[in-house]
Design a protein around this motif. Structure first.
Motif, short mmCIF file in Angstrom:
data_model
loop_
_atom_site.label_atom_id
_atom_site.label_comp_id
_atom_site.label_asym_id
_atom_site.label_seq_id
_atom_site.Cartn_x
_atom_site.Cartn_y
_atom_site.Cartn_z
N ALA A 293 0.95 -0.92 -0.29
CA ALA A 293 -0.40 0.20 -0.18
C ALA A 293 1.30 1.47 0.45
O ALA A 293 1.96 1.22 1.05
N VAL A 294 0.39 2.18 -0.76
CA VAL A 294 1.59 3.70 -0.93
C VAL A 294 0.72 4.40 -0.57
O VAL A 294 -1.07 5.18 -0.84
N ALA A 295 0.69 5.18 0.65
CA ALA A 295 0.07 6.97 1.36
C ALA A 295 0.58 7.79 0.33
O ALA A 295 1.29 7.56 0.33
N PHE A 296 -0.40 7.95 -0.31
CA PHE A 296 -0.23 8.99 -1.58
C PHE A 296 -0.92 10.70 -0.68
O PHE A 296 -2.03 10.60 -1.36
N THR A 297 0.37 10.69 -0.28
CA THR A 297 -0.41 12.75 0.03
C THR A 297 -1.30 13.39 -0.80
O THR A 297 0.11 13.71 -1.45
N GLN A 298 -1.70 14.39 -0.71
CA GLN A 298 -1.71 15.03 -1.51
C GLN A 298 -2.63 16.31 -1.07
O GLN A 298 -2.98 17.45 -1.61
N TYR A 299 -1.53 16.59 -0.16
CA TYR A 299 -1.10 18.61 -0.22
C TYR A 299 0.78 17.99 -0.64
O TYR A 299 1.32 17.77 -0.38
N PRO A 300 0.71 18.62 -1.59
CA PRO A 300 2.08 18.90 -2.53
C PRO A 300 2.60 19.05 -1.83
O PRO A 300 3.97 19.05 -2.00
N GLN A 301 3.18 20.10 -0.30
CA GLN A 301 3.81 20.78 0.37
C GLN A 301 3.72 20.28 1.80
O GLN A 301 2.89 20.15 1.98
N TYR A 302 4.72 19.53 1.98
CA TYR A 302 5.33 18.85 3.40
C TYR A 302 4.70 19.94 4.32
O TYR A 302 5.44 20.91 4.40
N ARG B 126 4.38 -4.18 15.00
CA ARG B 126 5.41 -5.27 14.30
C ARG B 126 6.51 -4.11 12.89
O ARG B 126 5.40 -3.41 12.38
N ALA B 127 7.69 -4.69 12.90
CA ALA B 127 8.14 -4.17 12.17
C ALA B 127 7.52 -3.79 10.39
O ALA B 127 7.32 -4.96 9.59
N ASN B 128 8.16 -2.55 10.06
CA ASN B 128 7.83 -2.92 8.69
C ASN B 128 8.85 -2.76 7.37
O ASN B 128 8.90 -2.04 6.87
N THR B 129 9.17 -3.86 7.31
CA THR B 129 10.27 -4.77 6.75
C THR B 129 10.08 -5.77 5.48
O THR B 129 8.88 -5.44 5.08
N ASP B 130 10.88 -5.59 4.36
CA ASP B 130 10.38 -5.68 3.39
C ASP B 130 9.83 -7.40 3.23
O ASP B 130 9.09 -7.63 2.47
N VAL B 131 10.25 -8.13 3.88
CA VAL B 131 9.73 -9.96 4.29
C VAL B 131 9.09 -9.42 5.66
O VAL B 131 9.79 -10.23 6.35
N ASP B 132 7.71 -9.55 5.25
CA ASP B 132 7.04 -10.00 7.03
C ASP B 132 6.63 -11.01 6.96
O ASP B 132 5.35 -10.92 6.57
N PRO B 133 6.68 -11.61 7.71
CA PRO B 133 5.87 -13.11 7.86
C PRO B 133 4.81 -13.16 8.45
O PRO B 133 4.06 -14.30 8.41
N SER B 134 4.74 -12.20 9.16
CA SER B 134 3.48 -11.93 9.79
C SER B 134 2.38 -11.37 8.97
O SER B 134 0.87 -11.57 9.58
N GLY B 135 2.54 -11.24 7.59
CA GLY B 135 1.46 -10.42 6.58
C GLY B 135 1.09 -9.86 6.66
O GLY B 135 -0.79 -9.42 6.46
N THR B 136 1.75 -8.72 7.64
CA THR B 136 1.31 -7.33 7.80
C THR B 136 1.39 -6.24 6.63
O THR B 136 1.99 -6.79 5.05
N ILE B 137 0.30 -5.24 5.85
CA ILE B 137 0.27 -4.83 5.01
C ILE B 137 2.09 -3.75 5.19
O ILE B 137 2.69 -3.12 6.43
N GLN B 138 2.46 -3.69 3.94
CA GLN B 138 3.88 -3.28 4.12
C GLN B 138 3.90 -1.18 2.93
O GLN B 138 3.42 -1.39 2.02
N TRP B 139 3.45 -0.86 3.72
CA TRP B 139 3.54 0.90 3.14
C TRP B 139 4.41 1.42 3.35
O TRP B 139 6.01 0.94 3.27
#
Length: 410
Positions: free
Chosen positions: A178-187, A210-223
């Protein structure tokens, strides 16, 4: 939106003379109308589809707005409860609801005057859906791209979006991107930062810490996060085209003398003084989008317009430079208050981005570039404001930075 009127300050930001009143900025300059051609177009995109990495959830983050007047009080209650946006100190939970209740009738009338509600949900859903269609074509290796919208203060709220993600097959042991895409162009910490804090909170509540690692054995969404894009060529082109269209409504001999007033939402000076990058990033967008000489920080938008009209400068184009669609600031504060109060036919507003196809293509280009690079967030996002003392901000940034870059967040 209340308390965030489009405004600015002469030449430099100044402290507010009214405690608790947020200050803001606009940028001012003559059009010059000297562009020999169009703004730089978005470069063509290419891809090397070697494997499927989809599906990919594309989640648009924004403040949101009440779709009907009955939603106004809930919207205001959430807004005034957000210390990232409106810092009220230890009494936030007590003062927030009181302020919201007191302001509700006035704000309901404003929404009634623009048609009974904010169009921001309609435009956000349309923009995300259309962007995903383009992404399916130009980035087949990460397809299918599924559109989602998460608002901070109005439906669909972040927790509603996250529950829908889980219901649609992301997470729950299945993983997924999943990609969180801010719609505020300026941070800004008060906008993008607040939305990411909320997303991080609900991720922890619904999926666990849980950690947001590239390979997550627990199967959470990777952001991953697209956290800012103030000078993207497509964004610049969309703004510049809208400015040019409005300039062409003036007689040709007047166009060089039309004043361009770039209007952005305001921030409390406490946020600015903490080191928030928003003023600088808005200035970068203005510098890239203008069609004439350099602009500078100006006074409150309504005061600036009225002062110039009083001096005889009656040709002014307002440019909402920090917004990706129409909402209460553009449709009421600029159109109803600033322009009507100016009482001059030469004071006009450039069209908002809304369904602009150049803008839709720009969104797709930004997303494709992000997906191709495989980055968790920009390097800039790992930098905290020098005056930030928020542990929540620290932990949120570490999470979205991912395992490899979390050590950069200090």
């Amino acid at each position: 939106m209340p308390l965030r009127r489009p405004s600015a300050f002469p030449r430099q930001l100044r402290k507010s003379t009214c405690p608790g009143r947020p200050t803001g900025l606009s940028y001012l300059g003559y059009s010059g109308y000297q562009r020999s051609g169009l703004a730089t177009a978005v470069p063509p995109v290419t891809q090397d589809a070697t494997s499927s990495k989809g599906p990919t959830a594309m989640v648009f983050l924004n403040m949101g707005g009440p779709s009907v007047t009955d939603e106004v009080q809930d919207f205001l209650s959430r807004l005034f409860a957000d210390g990232d946006l409106i810092p009220l100190g230890r009494l936030q939970t007590y003062l927030g609801p009181l302020i919201a209740k007191r302001r509700t009738p006035k704000i309901q009338k404003q929404y009634a005057d623009i048609g009974g509600g904010s169009p921001i949900r309609k435009w956000s859903e349309y923009q995300c859906e259309e962007m995903c269609k383009v992404l399916d074509r130009i980035s087949p290796e990460t397809a299918p791209h599924k559109p989602y919208v998460a608002f901070r203060y109005a439906a669909p709220l972040t927790e509603e979006m996250y529950t829908k993600l889980l219901d649609d097959g992301f997470g729950n042991g299945k993983g997924g991107r999943a990609v969180a895409f801010t719609q505020y162009p300026q941070y800004s910490c008060s906008t993008t930062g607040s939305s990411l804090n909320e997303l991080w909170k609900w991720r922890n509540r619904l999926e666990g810490k849980r950690a947001n690692t590239d390979v997550d054995p627990s199967g959470t969404i990777q952001w991953s996060v697209i956290d800012r894009w103030p000078t993207h060529p497509g964004l610049v082109e969309a703004f510049a085209r809208n400015i040019e269209v409005q300039l062409k409504t003036y007689p040709e001999e007047k166009r060089k003398g039309v004043v361009l007033l770039f209007s952005a939402h305001s921030l409390p000076m406490s946020v600015v003084n903490r080191g928030d990058p928003y003023p600088a990033e808005v200035a970068a967008t203005v510098h890239a989008s203008q069609v004439g000489p350099s602009a500078w920080l100006g006074a409150q938008t309504s005061d600036t317009v009225q002062e110039y009209v009083n001096r005889g400068q009656k040709d002014i184009v307002l440019v909402p430079i920090a917004f990706t669609s129409d909402h209460i600031e553009t449709l009421y504060e600029l159109d109803h208050e600033v322009i009507q109060d100016a009482n001059s036919p030469g004071v006009k507003r450039a069209e908002s981005l809304n369904g602009n196809p150049i803008f839709i293509d720009a969104l797709a280009d930004i997303a494709q570039d992000h997906l191709r690079k495989g980055e968790k967030c920009s390097l800039q996002m790992t930098l905290r404001c020098q005056g930030c003392r928020s542990e929540r901000c620290l932990e949120q940034k570490k999470f979205f930075a991912g395992e490899e870059a979390s050590s950069l967040v200090v």
